[in-house]
Design an enzyme around this catalytic site. Structure first.
Site, PDB file in Angstrom:
ATOM      1  N   ASP A  17      -3.581  -9.872   9.622  1.00  0.00           N
ATOM      2  CA  ASP A  17      -3.952  -8.660  10.356  1.00  0.00           C
ATOM      3  C   ASP A  17      -4.363  -9.044  11.774  1.00  0.00           C
ATOM      4  O   ASP A  17      -5.121  -9.995  11.976  1.00  0.00           O
ATOM      5  CB  ASP A  17      -5.149  -7.971   9.700  1.00  0.00           C
ATOM      6  CG  ASP A  17      -4.792  -7.184   8.464  1.00  0.00           C
ATOM      7  OD1 ASP A  17      -3.592  -7.046   8.157  1.00  0.00           O
ATOM      8  OD2 ASP A  17      -5.730  -6.696   7.795  1.00  0.00           O
ATOM      9  N   HIS A  77      -5.113  -3.724  14.133  1.00  0.00           N
ATOM     10  CA  HIS A  77      -4.967  -2.984  12.875  1.00  0.00           C
ATOM     11  C   HIS A  77      -6.168  -2.095  12.610  1.00  0.00           C
ATOM     12  O   HIS A  77      -6.039  -1.042  11.978  1.00  0.00           O
ATOM     13  CB  HIS A  77      -4.784  -3.981  11.732  1.00  0.00           C
ATOM     14  CG  HIS A  77      -4.619  -3.371  10.382  1.00  0.00           C
ATOM     15  ND1 HIS A  77      -3.788  -2.294  10.126  1.00  0.00           N
ATOM     16  CD2 HIS A  77      -5.172  -3.692   9.172  1.00  0.00           C
ATOM     17  CE1 HIS A  77      -3.843  -1.983   8.847  1.00  0.00           C
ATOM     18  NE2 HIS A  77      -4.685  -2.810   8.255  1.00  0.00           N
ATOM     19  N   HIS A 108     -13.316  -5.128   7.318  1.00  0.00           N
ATOM     20  CA  HIS A 108     -12.492  -5.252   8.517  1.00  0.00           C
ATOM     21  C   HIS A 108     -13.353  -5.099   9.776  1.00  0.00           C
ATOM     22  O   HIS A 108     -13.148  -5.802  10.773  1.00  0.00           O
ATOM     23  CB  HIS A 108     -11.376  -4.207   8.520  1.00  0.00           C
ATOM     24  CG  HIS A 108     -10.192  -4.560   7.680  1.00  0.00           C
ATOM     25  ND1 HIS A 108     -10.063  -4.164   6.375  1.00  0.00           N
ATOM     26  CD2 HIS A 108      -9.069  -5.274   7.967  1.00  0.00           C
ATOM     27  CE1 HIS A 108      -8.916  -4.610   5.884  1.00  0.00           C
ATOM     28  NE2 HIS A 108      -8.292  -5.286   6.825  1.00  0.00           N
ATOM     29  N   HIS A 120       2.710  -5.707   7.043  1.00  0.00           N
ATOM     30  CA  HIS A 120       1.723  -5.997   6.005  1.00  0.00           C
ATOM     31  C   HIS A 120       2.375  -6.316   4.653  1.00  0.00           C
ATOM     32  O   HIS A 120       1.677  -6.499   3.662  1.00  0.00           O
ATOM     33  CB  HIS A 120       0.767  -4.815   5.842  1.00  0.00           C
ATOM     34  CG  HIS A 120      -0.006  -4.504   7.086  1.00  0.00           C
ATOM     35  ND1 HIS A 120      -1.219  -5.080   7.381  1.00  0.00           N
ATOM     36  CD2 HIS A 120       0.290  -3.696   8.132  1.00  0.00           C
ATOM     37  CE1 HIS A 120      -1.658  -4.630   8.545  1.00  0.00           C
ATOM     38  NE2 HIS A 120      -0.751  -3.792   9.022  1.00  0.00           N
ATOM     39  N   GLU A 173      -4.063 -12.028   4.218  1.00  0.00           N
ATOM     40  CA  GLU A 173      -4.082 -11.237   2.987  1.00  0.00           C
ATOM     41  C   GLU A 173      -2.775 -11.427   2.223  1.00  0.00           C
ATOM     42  O   GLU A 173      -1.774 -11.871   2.788  1.00  0.00           O
ATOM     43  CB  GLU A 173      -4.296  -9.752   3.321  1.00  0.00           C
ATOM     44  CG  GLU A 173      -5.634  -9.488   4.004  1.00  0.00           C
ATOM     45  CD  GLU A 173      -5.765  -8.100   4.600  1.00  0.00           C
ATOM     46  OE1 GLU A 173      -6.895  -7.588   4.647  1.00  0.00           O
ATOM     47  OE2 GLU A 173      -4.738  -7.528   5.042  1.00  0.00           O
ATOM     48  N   HIS A 185       0.334 -12.038   5.147  1.00  0.00           N
ATOM     49  CA  HIS A 185       0.307 -11.567   6.524  1.00  0.00           C
ATOM     50  C   HIS A 185      -1.054 -11.785   7.167  1.00  0.00           C
ATOM     51  O   HIS A 185      -2.073 -11.938   6.484  1.00  0.00           O
ATOM     52  CB  HIS A 185       0.687 -10.082   6.606  1.00  0.00           C
ATOM     53  CG  HIS A 185      -0.275  -9.165   5.917  1.00  0.00           C
ATOM     54  ND1 HIS A 185      -0.192  -8.882   4.574  1.00  0.00           N
ATOM     55  CD2 HIS A 185      -1.364  -8.488   6.370  1.00  0.00           C
ATOM     56  CE1 HIS A 185      -1.164  -8.058   4.233  1.00  0.00           C
ATOM     57  NE2 HIS A 185      -1.898  -7.819   5.302  1.00  0.00           N
ATOM     58  N   PHE A 235       0.844  -1.188   0.000  1.00  0.00           N
ATOM     59  CA  PHE A 235       0.000   0.000   0.000  1.00  0.00           C
ATOM     60  C   PHE A 235       0.886   1.247   0.000  1.00  0.00           C
ATOM     61  O   PHE A 235       1.907   1.285   0.697  1.00  0.00           O
ATOM     62  CB  PHE A 235      -0.877   0.022   1.246  1.00  0.00           C
ATOM     63  CG  PHE A 235      -2.236  -0.591   1.060  1.00  0.00           C
ATOM     64  CD1 PHE A 235      -3.326   0.207   0.749  1.00  0.00           C
ATOM     65  CD2 PHE A 235      -2.420  -1.953   1.198  1.00  0.00           C
ATOM     66  CE1 PHE A 235      -4.586  -0.343   0.588  1.00  0.00           C
ATOM     67  CE2 PHE A 235      -3.675  -2.519   1.024  1.00  0.00           C
ATOM     68  CZ  PHE A 235      -4.764  -1.702   0.717  1.00  0.00           C
TER      69      PHE A 235
END
EC number: 3.5.1.9
Length: 207
Positions: free
Chosen positions: A54, A58, A159, A48, A171, A52, A18
């Protein structure tokens, strides 16, 4: 012997992340020499990067970090469901064909080939799909894109469903060569104190 599928991408400096995330970097703090018997490296990266898990931390405050999550959801029977080319969101109708007797873990393959460069137009989960899976006893969901929510989302509805329903998530998996079907998932997060996520070496093993 049981077959293993490595469903983790390579963690490297050019791994897609990201915008704004800390990329992977490695530096050497010691090298083999007449005066040194070992090579030693140091790493810096967002948790991340790559495959990974979360942690609830997060997407909420005052909840479990990566070191505090129950490990049970990350290990055990798992179903891989194909929804390749399903569009922007994984919807219930994309999974219904494989919904009989679901195990506690469901991974969705959305792509023919996982992205190797950052692509903001990735497939995510519709929040109602997360709830539908939880109603069927699923405790962990995953997918082969960077997030269960669209890159542009500011509310992170999927989420927040994970938080409300006490689900866990994986993810950035690589499911390119994994046939639809049932497996054993092994994807344990590291015991990282206070971390919002943890890298995993995710694998599937034939039953």
């Amino acid at each position: 012997m049981k077959r293993l599928w490595d469903i983790s991408p390579l963690v490297a400096p050019d791994a897609p992340i990201f915008p704004g995330d800390e990329p992977y970097a490695l530096r050497w703090t010691a090298r083999l020499s007449p005066d040194c018997p070992v090579n030693l490296s140091a790493l810096s990266m967002s948790p991340h990067v790559g495959a990974h898990a979360d942690a609830p931390l997060h997407y909420a405050d005052g909840v479990a970090s990566a070191a505090e999550v129950d490990l049970h959801p990350y290990l055990g029977p798992c179903r891989v469901i194909h929804a390749i080319g399903c569009g922007a969101l994984i919807r219930i109708e994309h999974l219904a064909h494989a919904a009989a007797d679901l195990p506690e873990r469901v991974l969705v393959r959305c792509m023919q080939r996982a992205d190797t460069v950052w692509n903001p137009n990735f497939t995510a989960y519709a929040p109602e799909t997360v709830a539908w899976l939880a109603e069927r006893g699923v405790r962990l969901i995953g997918l082969d894109t960077p997030s269960v929510d669209p890159a542009s989302s500011k509310t992170l509805d999927s989420h927040q469903q994970l938080l409300r329903l006490d689900l866990r998530v994986l993810e950035n998996l690589v499911l390119d060569d994994v046939p639809e079907g049932d497996y054993e998932l092994i994807a344990l997060p590291l015991k990282l104190a206070g971390a919002c996520a943890s890298p995993v070496r995710a694998v599937l093993r034939s039953l």
